[in-house]
Design an enzyme around this catalytic site. Structure first.
Site, PDB file in Angstrom:
ATOM      1  N   LYS A   1     -10.879  -1.074   7.179  1.00 29.84           N
ATOM      2  CA  LYS A   1      -9.621  -0.795   7.871  1.00 29.84           C
ATOM      3  C   LYS A   1      -9.937  -0.246   9.260  1.00 29.84           C
ATOM      4  O   LYS A   1     -10.508   0.830   9.384  1.00 29.84           O
ATOM      5  CB  LYS A   1      -8.802   0.224   7.061  1.00 29.84           C
ATOM      6  CG  LYS A   1      -7.564   0.751   7.769  1.00 29.84           C
ATOM      7  CD  LYS A   1      -6.881   1.809   6.905  1.00 29.84           C
ATOM      8  CE  LYS A   1      -5.722   2.456   7.614  1.00 29.84           C
ATOM      9  NZ  LYS A   1      -5.039   3.459   6.772  1.00 29.84           N
TER      10      LYS A   1
ATOM     11  N   GLU B   1       0.849  -1.198   0.000  1.00 32.25           N
ATOM     12  CA  GLU B   1       0.000   0.000   0.000  1.00 32.25           C
ATOM     13  C   GLU B   1       0.882   1.245   0.000  1.00 32.25           C
ATOM     14  O   GLU B   1       1.511   1.567   1.011  1.00 32.25           O
ATOM     15  CB  GLU B   1      -0.900  -0.018   1.231  1.00 32.25           C
ATOM     16  CG  GLU B   1      -1.736   1.236   1.433  1.00 32.25           C
ATOM     17  CD  GLU B   1      -2.372   1.293   2.806  1.00 32.25           C
ATOM     18  OE1 GLU B   1      -2.560   2.413   3.318  1.00 32.25           O
ATOM     19  OE2 GLU B   1      -2.678   0.226   3.384  1.00 32.25           O
TER      20      GLU B   1
END
Length: 229
Positions: A134, A43
């Site tokens: 998340k 990421e």
């Protein structure tokens, strides 16, 4: 189909490396060290200078790699998500939930993982088609918070970021997280150019997840046999 493949790869590895760096070249080196250590989800935070160029270079570098997926992080709005997707990002992560970003990602079948802390935020994310939430910041919640969330929302797939370490990663997995995001605890050796240390740490995180999942399977098998007996 591609969306499902990306989600499967992230869940299979169980670790997403959150790449933060002061320069494009450093970000690429950190990413390579993480992949070398077995982390499949990369990421690239949009706080990295020229983050879209980093994503483009990494997607080109790993285009023939069967398991590595490159995504974008710290995406605050749909415009940034669009830039990331055009650069080749295969998933999009945000510290907050943004409906327009969710809609854009759904349009292009790109997994969107927004940061949520409350049941209300998680409910909104699920209604918007989010597959993995998340849990951010994880340090403000802790592994036990996952169990509390899973009681009213057993269907939610959680990925904590922030506050995940080698000491507690097993607890996050055991409490029901499908993956974890690792940032500062993994990236710190880059400040001294020790990328081999990052690779070693990446291997340890991946192994910890594997061990924790093995314990869950063993525990489930034992419980099942006891009930049958």
């Amino acid at each position: 189909m591609k969306k499902l493949q990306v989600l499967t790869k992230i869940k299979e590895c169980g670790v997403v490396a959150v790449i933060r760096a002061d320069a494009k070249e450093e970000a690429v080196k950190i990413s390579e060290a993480c992949v070398k250590g077995g982390i499949q989800g990369i990421e690239v935070a949009f706080t990295v200078p020229n983050a879209d160029q980093v994503i483009r270079e990494l997607t080109s570098l790993y285009q023939n790699h069967p398991s590595v997926v490159i995504g974008a992080g710290t995406v605050l709005d749909a415009a940034t998500a669009r830039i990331a997707i055009l650069a080749g990002a295969e998933f999009v992560v945000s510290p907050v939930f943004d409906e327009q970003t969710a809609r854009l990602c759904n349009l292009y079948q790109i997994p969107y993982m927004p940061g949520c802390m409350t049941i209300t935020e998680m409910k909104q994310a699920l209604e918007a088609g989010v597959d993995i939430v998340k849990l951010f910041p994880g340090s403000a919640a802790g592994p036990d918070f996952v169990k509390a969330v899973k009681a009213p929302l057993p269907q939610v797939n959680l990925m904590p970021t922030g506050g995940v370490s080698l000491d507690n990663i097993a607890k996050w997995i055991e409490n029901g997280c499908v993956a974890v995001g690792i940032g500062g605890n993994l990236m710190s050796p880059a400040k001294t150019g020790d990328f081999d240390r990052i690779t070693e740490s990446a291997q340890q995180y991946v192994e910890k997840v594997r061990e924790a999942r093995g314990q869950l399977v063993a525990s489930s098998t034992y419980t099942g046999s006891m009930q049958r007996g």
